[in-house]
Scaffold this active site. Sequence first.
Site, PDB file in Angstrom:
ATOM      1  N   GLU A   1       5.424   4.080  -4.438  1.00 26.11           N
ATOM      2  CA  GLU A   1       4.528   3.332  -3.471  1.00 26.11           C
ATOM      3  C   GLU A   1       4.840   3.838  -2.161  1.00 26.11           C
ATOM      4  OE1 GLU A   1       1.635   2.726  -4.671  1.00 26.11           O
ATOM      5  OE2 GLU A   1       2.602   2.431  -6.976  1.00 26.11           O
TER       6      GLU A   1
ATOM      7  N   HIS B   1       2.679   9.083   3.161  1.00 27.36           N
ATOM      8  CA  HIS B   1       1.330  10.138   3.330  1.00 27.36           C
ATOM      9  C   HIS B   1       0.301   9.531   4.079  1.00 27.36           C
ATOM     10  CE1 HIS B   1      -1.370  13.004   0.587  1.00 27.36           C
ATOM     11  NE2 HIS B   1      -1.016  13.401   1.757  1.00 27.36           N
TER      12      HIS B   1
END
Length: 677
Positions: free
Chosen positions: A467, A473
Amino acid sequence: MPNPLLTDSPLPQFKSISPEHIEPAIDELLALHREQVETLLSSVKEPAWNSVVEPLELLDNRLSRAWSPVSHLNGVMNSDELREAHSACLAKLSDFSTEMGQNEALFQAYKIVAESDAALNSDQKKLLSNVLRDFHLSGVDLPEDKKQRYKEIQQSLSALSSDFSNKVLDASNAWTKEIESADALTGLPQSAIDLAQQTASDRGLEGFLLTLDFPSYQPVMTYAEDAALREEMYRAFATRASDEGPNAGQFDNSQNMDDILALRHEAAQLLGFNNYAERSIATKMARSTDEVMSFLNDLAQRSKAQADTEFAQLQSYAATQHGHEDLKPWDVAYYSEKLRQHQHNISEEEVKPYFPVSRVIPGMFEVVGKLFAVSFHAVSDVETYHPDVSFYEIRNPDGSVRGQFYFDLYARQHKRGGAWMADCQSRMKTESMEQIPVAYMTCNFTPPVGDADVLLTHREVETLFHEFGHGLHHMLTRVNYPGIAGISGVAWDAVELPSQFMENYCWERDALNLFAAHFETGELIPDELYERMIAAKNFQSGMMMVRQLEFAIFDFRMHLEYDPSGSPTIYQILNEVREQVAVVPAPEWNRFPHAFSHVFGGGYAAGYYSYKWAEVLSADAFSRFEEEGVFNEDTGRSFLESILERGGSDDAMNLFVNFRGREPKVDALLRHTGIAA
């Protein structure tokens, strides 16, 4: 008192947000948005980026920032009042989204900008390309009657998907089992027994309480010596929100599933696709439905024989070593754990003491810092929505803030199960404002018992790193436009690349030395134990592979082969897929699809294959680090600049090739998972 969802505060004012604020805020913002769109379209004679696109981006951003805390609270602090307000607004937002997507004048304005604004940079061109594609996928080309029908479908789908997720949550919360004596929990680790006792105490009960939350469910399935208890919990879990099981019919998702599939199919056909699988592929990295099915079937063919052998070994072991001849689904995790210990002399419980949360979190930050030259700093004076939630900043080497995130790690009542990263706000930069990305990082680990440190299983550490890869990202992007910044605009079958990439650092010795240390002694994982961990890494990897392929093929075929006449049915397809790839026989009463929230309540419809597709990308990407050094600064910088910072600003294949120097190969995935090529 002003509505906290309408104030221009840097972060959500969680303590001030009440359910009664939600609908008025969304109504006001939607009205403002509609008014501004009309004003722009009537007043701007020569549409350009600065005169049309940027003002609309700012409006979208304001609406997103108001809705994100509402959506998040609905998942982590659910209540009847919040759910009602959330559902009411979902319908309005769905209507609005379709209305904007079908606005021909707006479409023409964007088209003019894309074709005539000579000052556009590459990121702006990519954003406009996506927007124009999405206009077509929203039905802008349809005649009026079909536009209206498409709008009705989207509104219904929004409501049905929300109701599906709510029923899964309600069904999960509805089942509990009170245990009077710890004798009934024989075999469970002490930490699981302590949690059951604390759960009972928190709810004003004596003894012990089991729930379907994963920190309660998983230890029972893995360690409980009482087969009847394992069966009872398995049955409750495998029949959630269905016509079977202890709450049969009470939260039944059967009609929701049928309606969702029918409406997706109808919407896809309105847009000119043969089925929803084709519609799904329109925004993916994969080029055709045939390519997806060939990919999945190829992996299944490569994996099935090994999975069959592994299951046969498990059956033989249970029979010869434990006298258990008939292996049921609720026996598989229990005897698998015993077989793993038998073959590799290792158990999850032996490893857990080396993964205290107090070491894992700062150690993970150190891993990320070494890879991408950023640092992490806790911030204590930020308002959160629960006492368990912490808040952090990511800073650049010069001390400037790169991103921020809320960390919500532990399971609790009224919180959706699973683990996920969600967008609080995206990076955005214009001449008049600069907004840094903020994320919600959510897990469901076993909560602390008293003052004791929380010890994670190695699998939970992998979940955390996974996660956090999504979070990186989102937060490390350098793209200035929310529609293609971070994970936005990234092809869905490539969006798991950073998350699955980060999982590799849970196995590398150099990385483990930064965060894996005994909670009492501070001792690093001994070499001998590490070697046993590596030896056991791919234990039953064939079985795990075909399990994921079962989900992926079922999802894709369900949308690819949907027929309004009703044949084949959902369970006919599932049974055919199980015949093809499954090795563990499922009971006739198993109702897994009724709680398949990824597909019926989330964004993975005809896209669950993305996990395996992106796993090929992540394994191949990490193989470059294996070749050049897992903490090689140049390689880390290349991954940062080619993948993480670029978000959705270029096609996923182009970004991958920029980093790897070639298109992806499946070899590294097979090697990493121990499956013969």
